[in-house]
Design an enzyme around this catalytic site. Sequence first.
Site, PDB file in Angstrom:
ATOM      1  N   PHE A  11     -30.400 112.459  40.898  1.00 28.08           N
ATOM      2  CA  PHE A  11     -30.112 113.136  42.311  1.00 28.08           C
ATOM      3  C   PHE A  11     -31.502 113.707  42.832  1.00 28.08           C
ATOM      4  N   ASP A  59     -36.721 104.930  28.088  1.00 24.15           N
ATOM      5  CA  ASP A  59     -36.276 106.247  27.700  1.00 24.15           C
ATOM      6  C   ASP A  59     -37.525 107.256  27.367  1.00 24.15           C
ATOM      7  N   ILE A  60     -37.653 108.345  28.042  1.00 21.46           N
ATOM      8  CA  ILE A  60     -38.720 109.307  27.664  1.00 21.46           C
ATOM      9  C   ILE A  60     -38.976 109.652  26.239  1.00 21.46           C
ATOM     10  N   ALA A  82     -36.863 113.897  34.524  1.00 23.48           N
ATOM     11  CA  ALA A  82     -35.756 113.125  33.427  1.00 23.48           C
ATOM     12  C   ALA A  82     -35.089 114.382  32.639  1.00 23.48           C
ATOM     13  N   GLU A  84     -30.950 115.484  30.673  1.00 18.85           N
ATOM     14  CA  GLU A  84     -29.369 115.440  30.635  1.00 18.85           C
ATOM     15  C   GLU A  84     -29.156 116.866  31.487  1.00 18.85           C
ATOM     16  N   THR A 125     -35.253 124.839  35.393  1.00 16.37           N
ATOM     17  CA  THR A 125     -33.946 125.543  36.309  1.00 16.37           C
ATOM     18  C   THR A 125     -33.920 126.949  35.971  1.00 16.37           C
ATOM     19  N   ASP A 126     -33.203 127.579  37.084  1.00 12.66           N
ATOM     20  CA  ASP A 126     -33.068 129.169  36.947  1.00 12.66           C
ATOM     21  C   ASP A 126     -32.029 129.308  35.876  1.00 12.66           C
ATOM     22  N   TYR A 149     -27.165 123.212  27.449  1.00 14.68           N
ATOM     23  CA  TYR A 149     -28.147 122.603  28.349  1.00 14.68           C
ATOM     24  C   TYR A 149     -29.345 123.664  28.796  1.00 14.68           C
ATOM     25  N   LYS A 153     -33.430 123.348  28.070  1.00 14.03           N
ATOM     26  CA  LYS A 153     -34.503 123.555  29.094  1.00 14.03           C
ATOM     27  C   LYS A 153     -35.419 124.653  28.853  1.00 14.03           C
ATOM     28  N   TYR A 206     -13.041 126.972  38.167  1.00  9.00           N
ATOM     29  CA  TYR A 206     -13.142 127.485  36.903  1.00  9.00           C
ATOM     30  C   TYR A 206     -13.029 129.192  37.036  1.00  9.00           C
ATOM     31  N   ASN A 248     -18.123 130.570  44.269  1.00 10.10           N
ATOM     32  CA  ASN A 248     -17.661 129.128  44.347  1.00 10.10           C
ATOM     33  C   ASN A 248     -16.321 129.169  45.169  1.00 10.10           C
ATOM     34  N   TYR A 332     -10.233 115.554  32.336  1.00  8.84           N
ATOM     35  CA  TYR A 332      -9.207 116.136  33.555  1.00  8.84           C
ATOM     36  C   TYR A 332      -7.999 116.501  32.633  1.00  8.84           C
TER      37      TYR A 332
HETATM   38  P1  NAD Z   1     -29.521 113.975  37.299  1.00  5.00           P
HETATM   39  O1  NAD Z   1     -28.515 114.149  36.258  1.00  5.00           O
HETATM   40  O2  NAD Z   1     -28.877 113.621  38.544  1.00  5.00           O
HETATM   41  O3  NAD Z   1     -30.694 112.831  37.177  1.00  5.00           O
HETATM   42  C1  NAD Z   1     -31.083 112.700  35.695  1.00  5.00           C
HETATM   43  C2  NAD Z   1     -32.038 111.518  35.619  1.00  5.00           C
HETATM   44  O4  NAD Z   1     -32.680 111.468  34.291  1.00  5.00           O
HETATM   45  C3  NAD Z   1     -31.202 110.135  35.841  1.00  5.00           C
HETATM   46  O5  NAD Z   1     -31.603 109.236  36.554  1.00  5.00           O
HETATM   47  C4  NAD Z   1     -31.041 109.858  34.246  1.00  5.00           C
HETATM   48  O6  NAD Z   1     -31.099 108.374  34.303  1.00  5.00           O
HETATM   49  C5  NAD Z   1     -32.466 110.377  33.839  1.00  5.00           C
HETATM   50  N1  NAD Z   1     -32.722 110.229  32.402  1.00  5.00           N
HETATM   51  C6  NAD Z   1     -31.918 111.053  31.759  1.00  5.00           C
HETATM   52  N2  NAD Z   1     -32.189 111.046  30.245  1.00  5.00           N
HETATM   53  C7  NAD Z   1     -33.444 110.110  30.265  1.00  5.00           C
HETATM   54  C8  NAD Z   1     -34.172 109.723  29.270  1.00  5.00           C
HETATM   55  N3  NAD Z   1     -34.057 110.015  27.938  1.00  5.00           N
HETATM   56  N4  NAD Z   1     -35.371 108.807  29.727  1.00  5.00           N
HETATM   57  C9  NAD Z   1     -35.536 108.544  30.840  1.00  5.00           C
HETATM   58  N5  NAD Z   1     -34.549 109.100  31.962  1.00  5.00           N
HETATM   59  C10 NAD Z   1     -33.529 109.691  31.623  1.00  5.00           C
HETATM   60  O7  NAD Z   1     -30.331 115.323  37.310  1.00  5.00           O
HETATM   61  P2  NAD Z   1     -30.858 116.235  38.588  1.00  5.00           P
HETATM   62  O8  NAD Z   1     -29.766 116.956  38.937  1.00  5.00           O
HETATM   63  O9  NAD Z   1     -31.525 115.330  39.610  1.00  5.00           O
HETATM   64  O10 NAD Z   1     -31.937 117.252  37.764  1.00  5.00           O
HETATM   65  C11 NAD Z   1     -33.094 116.680  37.784  1.00  5.00           C
HETATM   66  C12 NAD Z   1     -34.011 117.552  37.100  1.00  5.00           C
HETATM   67  O11 NAD Z   1     -33.987 118.831  37.711  1.00  5.00           O
HETATM   68  C13 NAD Z   1     -33.287 118.173  35.620  1.00  5.00           C
HETATM   69  O12 NAD Z   1     -34.553 118.222  34.827  1.00  5.00           O
HETATM   70  C14 NAD Z   1     -32.586 119.348  35.997  1.00  5.00           C
HETATM   71  O13 NAD Z   1     -32.784 120.023  34.671  1.00  5.00           O
HETATM   72  C15 NAD Z   1     -33.605 119.978  36.964  1.00  5.00           C
HETATM   73  N6  NAD Z   1     -32.748 120.988  37.821  1.00  5.00           N
HETATM   74  C16 NAD Z   1     -31.339 120.515  38.385  1.00  5.00           C
HETATM   75  C17 NAD Z   1     -30.639 121.330  39.405  1.00  5.00           C
HETATM   76  C18 NAD Z   1     -29.696 120.995  40.003  1.00  5.00           C
HETATM   77  O14 NAD Z   1     -28.769 121.611  40.690  1.00  5.00           O
HETATM   78  N7  NAD Z   1     -29.251 119.747  40.030  1.00  5.00           N
HETATM   79  C19 NAD Z   1     -31.160 122.615  39.475  1.00  5.00           C
HETATM   80  C20 NAD Z   1     -32.490 123.121  38.868  1.00  5.00           C
HETATM   81  C21 NAD Z   1     -33.139 122.023  38.000  1.00  5.00           C
HETATM   82  O1  DAU Z   2     -28.897 126.431  38.671  1.00  9.04           O
HETATM   83  C1  DAU Z   2     -29.134 125.346  38.331  1.00  9.04           C
HETATM   84  C2  DAU Z   2     -28.415 124.289  37.642  1.00  9.04           C
HETATM   85  O2  DAU Z   2     -27.374 124.274  38.523  1.00  9.04           O
HETATM   86  C3  DAU Z   2     -29.151 123.013  37.181  1.00  9.04           C
HETATM   87  O3  DAU Z   2     -29.845 123.409  36.448  1.00  9.04           O
HETATM   88  C4  DAU Z   2     -28.101 122.353  36.583  1.00  9.04           C
HETATM   89  O4  DAU Z   2     -28.526 120.698  36.284  1.00  9.04           O
HETATM   90  C5  DAU Z   2     -26.967 121.773  37.575  1.00  9.04           C
HETATM   91  O5  DAU Z   2     -25.897 121.127  37.005  1.00  9.04           O
HETATM   92  C6  DAU Z   2     -26.146 123.309  38.041  1.00  9.04           C
HETATM   93  O6  DAU Z   2     -25.710 123.884  36.855  1.00  9.04           O
HETATM   94  P1  DAU Z   2     -24.232 124.679  37.335  1.00  9.04           P
HETATM   95  O7  DAU Z   2     -23.471 124.856  36.008  1.00  9.04           O
HETATM   96  O8  DAU Z   2     -24.420 126.007  38.200  1.00  9.04           O
HETATM   97  O9  DAU Z   2     -23.491 123.529  38.190  1.00  9.04           O
HETATM   98  P2  DAU Z   2     -22.351 123.045  38.584  1.00  9.04           P
HETATM   99  O10 DAU Z   2     -22.316 122.184  39.762  1.00  9.04           O
HETATM  100  O11 DAU Z   2     -21.798 122.266  37.093  1.00  9.04           O
HETATM  101  O12 DAU Z   2     -21.208 124.208  38.767  1.00  9.04           O
HETATM  102  C7  DAU Z   2     -21.389 124.959  39.809  1.00  9.04           C
HETATM  103  C8  DAU Z   2     -20.363 126.145  39.717  1.00  9.04           C
HETATM  104  O13 DAU Z   2     -19.008 125.839  40.081  1.00  9.04           O
HETATM  105  C9  DAU Z   2     -20.148 126.851  38.420  1.00  9.04           C
HETATM  106  O14 DAU Z   2     -19.883 128.346  38.379  1.00  9.04           O
HETATM  107  C10 DAU Z   2     -19.125 126.345  37.783  1.00  9.04           C
HETATM  108  C11 DAU Z   2     -18.248 126.062  38.959  1.00  9.04           C
HETATM  109  N1  DAU Z   2     -17.477 124.619  38.732  1.00  9.04           N
HETATM  110  C12 DAU Z   2     -18.125 123.520  38.381  1.00  9.04           C
HETATM  111  C13 DAU Z   2     -17.208 122.392  38.481  1.00  9.04           C
HETATM  112  C14 DAU Z   2     -18.049 120.955  38.173  1.00  9.04           C
HETATM  113  C15 DAU Z   2     -16.169 124.670  39.029  1.00  9.04           C
HETATM  114  O15 DAU Z   2     -15.284 125.808  39.466  1.00  9.04           O
HETATM  115  N2  DAU Z   2     -15.259 123.605  38.967  1.00  9.04           N
HETATM  116  C16 DAU Z   2     -15.923 122.297  38.507  1.00  9.04           C
HETATM  117  O16 DAU Z   2     -15.059 121.279  38.530  1.00  9.04           O
END
Ligand code: NAD
Ligand code: DAU
Length: 339
Positions: A11, A59-60, A82, A84, A125-126, A149, A153, A206, A248, A332
Amino acid sequence: MKIIVTGGCGFIGSNFIHYVMHKHPSYHIVNIDKLTYAGNLENLKGVERKSTYRFIKADICNSIAMKKVFDHYRPHAVVNFAAESHVDRSISAPAVFVKTNVLGVSTLLNCSLEYSVQKFLHISTDEVYGSIQRGKFTEKSVLEPSSPYSASKAAADAMVLAYVKTYGLPALITRSSNNYGPFQFPEKFIPLVINNALKDKKIPLYGDGRNIRDWIYVEDNCEAIDHVLHKGRIGEIYNIGGQNERENIFVIRAILKSLRKPASLIAYVKDRPGHDRRYALSIAKIKRHIGWTPRTSFESGIKKTIHWYKSNTPWLRNTETGAYRSFYTKYYSKMGLSE
Ligand code: NAD
Ligand code: DAU
């Protein structure tokens, strides 16, 4: 500038590649991605044929493969996305989070040292700070991660800072709040709500639905990351927050209203174990040192996001195959919701 971007098919990584290729057309990007369930080559449509872009499926955690890539491309900078990234998956199966998020980062740090990378920007991440009832986390706040997770991090962040202190690696870290926008896999809250609502499917909420996240539009985060890459100080951590705190339940209601769908789609379900109540970030440091502030209000960002998902239903459909599908069938049914 030649940049290795890891996780560029996910993403935020894919949004970042689009952002950089538009803003700095002379830069060369080497995207390393393992293509897990979350990695999607469709996210890079339009850039994949450019001479300034290369994709490498790897793979990293694989140090031999990583050395080969670093040796061949000799990057100036590495931006590590990169990971999970989904909290619920880390609760069901934590091992791969430790592997990719800690071991994978260590492998990249070693290669960056060996090949004298000039900047290693680690995307964190926060969630490493844990939950906060009142006030906001600063970069000096204590780390109290709640989930496997966020613990993985936090461990990675500690490794990055250790490489700065011990080996003098020119590394730095960003910690952002919850991103939303195009190309987000529909396991995460906002795309999940939009996807389910579009299909008139129940939306699991949730606990009491009053948990708070600080939402940042992904393009704003990409802009901030780009600024930190160019202007950030080595060894420093920068919080990147959207300054858009929402409960939420508020987010779901806003999406349902915009899609003209009924509130009866909301299904209160059992809470996530260790569910953080509230995230809130102080962005005083990045404002002061880098001159960055977010541009997008939640109202305008969510409008653009809903529009994007409505206009990209084939993309959404394609994410609902393979690993995604089998994970969610089990998930689910555990929640007592039929698919
Ligand atoms: P995402 O899950 O959408 O994407 C992760 C990508 O990493 C995928 O393309 C996956 O194929 C790749 N990947 C996973 N394992 C790998 C490996 N071993 N080697 C190479 N590639 C690998 O994640 P995202 O939401 O885009 O998040 C990106 C980064 O930002 C992450 O480090 C996450 O912790 C951080 N982050 C995300 C959010 C958020 O809200 N999404 C917020 C704060 C920080
Ligand atoms: O804060 C940054 C983080 O935000 C990133 O580091 C993570 O990669 C990212 O996944 C995200 O984590 P959250 O746990 O905050 O995000 P998520 O989208 O899973 O959930 C957002 C909120 O919504 C959380 O309070 C849980 C709730 N939720 C989530 C899902 C998937 C629900 O109530 N129902 C749901 O089905």
